[in-house]
Write a protein that holds these residues in place. Structure first.
Motif, mmCIF file in Angstrom:
data_model
loop_
_atom_site.group_PDB
_atom_site.id
_atom_site.type_symbol
_atom_site.label_atom_id
_atom_site.label_comp_id
_atom_site.label_asym_id
_atom_site.label_seq_id
_atom_site.Cartn_x
_atom_site.Cartn_y
_atom_site.Cartn_z
ATOM 1 N N THR A 66 -47.668 -4.766 -8.862
ATOM 2 C CA THR A 66 -47.824 -6.094 -8.273
ATOM 3 C C THR A 66 -47.102 -7.175 -9.069
ATOM 4 O OG1 THR A 66 -49.921 -5.496 -7.254
ATOM 5 C CG2 THR A 66 -49.511 -7.840 -7.584
ATOM 6 N N ASP A 67 -47.227 -7.178 -10.376
ATOM 7 C CA ASP A 67 -46.592 -8.226 -11.188
ATOM 8 C C ASP A 67 -45.074 -8.177 -11.071
ATOM 9 O OD1 ASP A 67 -49.050 -9.133 -11.988
ATOM 10 O OD2 ASP A 67 -49.038 -8.067 -13.912
ATOM 11 N N GLN A 68 -44.511 -6.965 -11.044
ATOM 12 C CA GLN A 68 -43.056 -6.852 -10.875
ATOM 13 C C GLN A 68 -42.623 -7.383 -9.518
ATOM 14 O OE1 GLN A 68 -41.468 -2.864 -11.888
ATOM 15 N NE2 GLN A 68 -43.539 -2.412 -12.631
ATOM 16 N N VAL A 69 -43.423 -7.075 -8.493
ATOM 17 C CA VAL A 69 -43.090 -7.527 -7.133
ATOM 18 C C VAL A 69 -43.160 -9.038 -7.050
ATOM 19 C CG1 VAL A 69 -43.818 -7.471 -4.724
ATOM 20 C CG2 VAL A 69 -43.831 -5.374 -6.072
ATOM 21 N N ARG A 70 -44.156 -9.634 -7.695
ATOM 22 C CA ARG A 70 -44.301 -11.095 -7.660
ATOM 23 C C ARG A 70 -43.075 -11.766 -8.267
ATOM 24 N NH1 ARG A 70 -48.871 -11.314 -10.023
ATOM 25 N NH2 ARG A 70 -50.085 -11.233 -8.096
ATOM 26 N N LEU B 123 -38.529 -0.435 -7.971
ATOM 27 C CA LEU B 123 -39.985 -0.507 -7.991
ATOM 28 C C LEU B 123 -40.495 0.921 -7.881
ATOM 29 C CD1 LEU B 123 -40.504 -3.502 -5.538
ATOM 30 C CD2 LEU B 123 -40.549 -3.569 -8.045
ATOM 31 N N GLU B 124 -41.143 1.403 -8.930
ATOM 32 C CA GLU B 124 -41.532 2.809 -8.986
ATOM 33 C C GLU B 124 -42.916 3.036 -8.384
ATOM 34 O OE1 GLU B 124 -41.178 4.179 -13.002
ATOM 35 O OE2 GLU B 124 -39.007 4.497 -12.808
ATOM 36 N N LEU C 113 -44.621 -7.402 -1.467
ATOM 37 C CA LEU C 113 -43.397 -8.199 -1.489
ATOM 38 C C LEU C 113 -43.408 -9.234 -0.370
ATOM 39 C CD1 LEU C 113 -40.579 -8.622 -2.737
ATOM 40 C CD2 LEU C 113 -39.691 -6.979 -1.066
ATOM 41 N N ALA C 114 -43.774 -8.831 0.840
ATOM 42 C CA ALA C 114 -43.814 -9.771 1.959
ATOM 43 C C ALA C 114 -44.818 -10.884 1.697
ATOM 44 C CB ALA C 114 -44.167 -9.028 3.243
#
Length: 596
Positions: free
Chosen positions: A435-439, A550-551, A571-572
């Motif tokens: 989640t943090d990487q996606v944000r 994103l793994e 992501l959306a």
């Protein structure tokens, strides 16, 4: 109870131990407002009680099936979240002993079992009775009980269903979510698996199901009352993304019995399933994408041809249907008008219809020959998240049920596939850690004019779902394509800086497809695209080629959408938030489309 209504709102009820020593139960079908009207002006002279808002599983959502449920004498009141999987066996045993049931629920059996134990153990406590009864139960459940003859105490048990203890000042609380008692205390204790807790106004005692002392996990709630309805999340959708492991686990629970995959309601016998020679899947929106995944699974396991149709187009093109056709209708609400009309058209053509639905007793299940319920719980956010992953789990069950009936898989093979499916909630949990990487990524691409999504095999429906989420929430132009079609037109859209999201198959499970997707990544990167790859953990080739990876955990190919879709949902949502939009209530959309 209002703060728990998101968990269920087809009925509500309360049961209190009155000062006079009796038990008073009031319950009504529908929203809590109906219960409030029934209680208007009433004096509930009590300091011990239970309350429940229901999302129906066993029994229609009406007054008689609302919780609490009592024993025949009205001494004991029980409320329950979850499913008692062996309730039919327990009910038959109790009825043979002369017990008369007042509802159609699985919960009521618990009330009668508790009373029977107490009758046999004159000096026994309600806590001891609950421990003894829990040893007889199969399934996922949280049970909360009061006994009119043991006032001042509430007891509860937990297995595979949430239960939280609130520690107040001269008062104690039990709830499925701390939101219920946040107004009174932020000091809480999370109950562990297979534990029983007894609370009084002065304290609590926790044991296991056999009476051995046990401990919960104390914690302090660090969000305030204003956030309570969303469990500390800013939006319901963010909460629902996090609830996906539980939603998938609940959907799968109880569907493998004695090595056989079973549905919830089945008015199609095994011979009729064996006679099926073609399958249609009809659905709309996100449910349509789960249907596309169903095609891969059902065809692979059964060798039956499968067609996936937009429900809005199905009856208008005059599809070829007969008695050997199975139509699988997927709808979260069970009321989607286009899908309902497709069901009616199929029934008129004598086809068999199997519904996949998240709403017990809805119209589509009622008009179908068989039903498989997804137990994702109420989904408040308009854009589907946990109901999608629950549908993917459900269509996999349908595929295994067909393979089992037709003999295209042996029993041990069906059991192995089911076990692999049952392991997916843990993998989804691990997928949520990105989640943090996606944000961070969302903030970088929120100003893009468009985003393209590419996938192959089951990655293609995931690409479509990722694009749909971005359209729904961020109001951006987004398109999903089969990656093999890239050179047949869509590559003309690729320009410098364009985000292109690629759903990468496993290099181990699908090496040929993996190599082809790597080529697609290289093609768009060479034209200046910003490549974002959803890849299996440890995929070094993807990390070498992509601008961002994103793994997600490694999963069996047919079940991989359950993990690969998670970062796309997040992501959306994060892009929409970066653009300043309300992700729970996107413009122009309704949760259930009940008109064509």
């Amino acid at each position: 109870m209002h703060r728990l209504e998101y968990r269920g709102y087809d009925s509500a009820g309360v049961g209190v131990v009155t000062a006079a020593g009796g038990l008073r139960v009031v319950k009504k079908a529908g929203r809590i407002a109906n219960l409030e009207r029934a209680l208007a002006g009433a004096r509930l002279d009590a300091t011990t009680g239970v309350g429940h808002t229901r999302w129906a599983t066993h029994g229609a959502p009406n007054d008689r099936n609302a919780h609490p449920h009592t024993d025949a004498s009205g001494r004991i009141a029980v409320i329950h979240n979850g499913i008692i999987e062996n309730h039919a066996e327990l009910r038959a045993r109790l009825e043979a002993a002369g017990v008369e049931f007042a509802s159609d629920t699985d919960t009521e059996a618990v009330a009668h079992l508790l009373r029977a134990w107490l009758d046999e153990h004159a000096d026994g406590t309600i806590a001891a009775a609950l421990r003894a009864v829990c040893q007889q139960l199969a399934g996922a459940f949280t049970l909360v009980v009061v006994d009119a003859e043991q006032p001042g105490a509430v007891v509860a048990a937990r297995r595979n269903s949430p239960l939280v203890l609130g520690v107040g000042d001269d008062e104690m609380f039990l709830a499925s979510d701390a939101a219920a008692f946040i107004e009174f205390t932020r000091d809480a204790v999370a109950l562990g698996q297979d534990q029983v807790v007894e609370i009084t106004r002065d304290g609590y005692r926790i044991t296991d199901f056999f009476g051995a002392p046990a401990a919960g996990k104390p914690f302090h709630v660090d969000w305030d009352l204003a956030a309570a309805e969303k469990g500390g999340f800013q939006y319901f959708m963010l909460k629902e993304i996090q609830e996906q492991p539980a939603a998938v686990a609940a959907t799968l629970s109880g569907h493998l019995i004695n090595g056989q995959v079973v549905l919830d309601e089945q008015r199609v016998d095994q011979q009729e399933l064996r006679d099926v020679d073609k399958v249609f899947v009809v659905a709309c929106g996100t449910a349509y994408h789960s249907g596309l995944i169903a095609k891969y699974a059902i065809e692979h396991w059964t060798r039956l041809p499968v067609e996936v149709e937009m429900a809005s187009e199905f009856r208008y093109r005059d599809p070829v249907l007969d008695r050997q056709t199975l139509v699988v209708a997927i709808s979260q609400s069970g009321e989607t008008a286009d899908t309902l009309e497709a069901v009616r058209h199929a029934r008129a053509q004598k086809a068999k219809v199997l519904a996949i639905c998240n709403t017990n007793g809805a119209q589509i299940p009622r008009e179908s020959d068989a039903v498989l319920y997804t137990h994702a719980g109420p989904e408040i956010g308009v854009a589907a998240t946990k109901t999608f992953t629950a549908q993917v789990a459900a269509v996999s069950l349908v595929g295994l049920a067909l393979a089992q009936a037709r003999g295209t898989k042996y029993g041990d093979e069906v059991a192995r596939e089911y076990d692999a499916l049952a392991a997916m909630p843990e993998l989804i949990e691990r997928a949520l850690t990105v989640t943090d990487q996606v944000r961070a990524l969302a903030g970088e691409i929120a100003d893009s004019r468009a985003v393209l999504f590419l996938g192959r095999h089951v990655g293609y429906p995931v690409a479509l779902e990722g694009a749909l989420k971005l359209k729904e929430l961020a109001y951006m132009h987004a398109e999903g394509f089969p990656a093999g079609e890239l050179k047949h037109g869509p590559i003309a859209l690729v320009e410098g800086g364009l985000p292109v999201v690629v759903v990468m198959p496993s290099p181990v499970a699908r090496p040929t497809l993996h190599q082809k997707l790597l080529s697609n990544v290289a093609e768009v990167a060479a034209r200046g695209a910003r490549t974002i790859v959803i890849a299996e953990t440890g995929d070094r080739a993807a990390r070498t080629l992509a601008a961002r990876v994103l793994e997600v955990p490694s999963a069996p190919a047919l079940f991989s959408p359950l993990v690969s879709v998670v970062p796309l949902q997040t992501l959306a949502a994060e892009i929409a938030l970066a653009r300043g939009f309300d992700i729970d209530k996107p413009r122009n959309l309704a949760k259930s489309v009940t008109v064509e």
